[in-house]
Design a protein around this motif. Structure first.
Motif, short mmCIF file in Angstrom:
data_model
loop_
_atom_site.label_atom_id
_atom_site.label_comp_id
_atom_site.label_asym_id
_atom_site.label_seq_id
_atom_site.Cartn_x
_atom_site.Cartn_y
_atom_site.Cartn_z
N SER A 187 50.11 -21.67 -48.65
CA SER A 187 49.47 -22.17 -49.87
C SER A 187 48.34 -21.23 -50.25
N PHE A 188 47.94 -21.30 -51.49
CA PHE A 188 46.85 -20.46 -52.00
C PHE A 188 45.58 -20.70 -51.19
N ASP A 189 45.24 -21.97 -50.93
CA ASP A 189 44.03 -22.30 -50.18
C ASP A 189 44.10 -21.79 -48.74
N ARG A 190 45.25 -21.95 -48.10
CA ARG A 190 45.40 -21.48 -46.71
C ARG A 190 45.29 -19.96 -46.65
N ARG A 240 43.57 -18.07 -48.59
CA ARG A 240 42.18 -17.68 -48.86
C ARG A 240 41.22 -18.08 -47.75
N THR A 241 41.59 -19.04 -46.93
CA THR A 241 40.64 -19.54 -45.92
C THR A 241 41.14 -19.26 -44.51
N THR A 242 42.06 -20.06 -44.04
CA THR A 242 42.51 -19.99 -42.66
C THR A 242 43.08 -18.63 -42.30
#
Length: 83
Positions: free
Chosen positions: A15-18, A20-22
Motif C-alpha cells: 500500500s502507499f502508506d506501507r 512510505r513508512t514501514t
C-alpha cells in the motif's frame, strides 16, 4: 514501467502508506547495519570529506557531501544552494 508489467499475476504491491513508512524504515535500518562497519573505520583510518558541485536539470546548484577513506566512500547528503 516494464518491470510492473512483468510482475507475476498474483503479485500485490504494498500500500502507499506501507511503502512510505514501514518499508522505508526497514530499508533505512538495513542500510545503517550495512554501513556501520565502514563508519567504524573512520576513527582508526581517518576520513576525508569530499564535496562535489553540480547543477540539476533545472540548473539549480547542488553540492554532494561524501565521506571517504580506504574502506570506501559513503554519500552523506546533498545541499541545495539555490538561494
Amino acid at each position: 514501467m516494464l518491470g510492473v508489467n512483468q510482475a507475476p499475476k498474483d503479485y500485490k504491491p504494498p500500500s502507499f502508506d506501507r511503502a512510505r513508512t514501514t518499508l522505508v524504515d526497514e530499508c533505512q535500518r538495513e542500510l545503517e547495519t550495512k554501513l556501520t562497519p565502514m563508519k567504524d573505520t573512520w576513527t582508526t583510518h581517518g576520513t576525508s570529506i569530499v564535496f562535489d558541485g553540480w547543477k540539476n536539470v533545472k540548473r539549480q546548484p547542488l553540492i554532494n557531501v561524501v565521506a571517504s577513506n580506504s574502506s570506501g566512500s559513503m554519500f552523506m547528503c546533498a545541499i541545495d544552494f539555490t538561494g
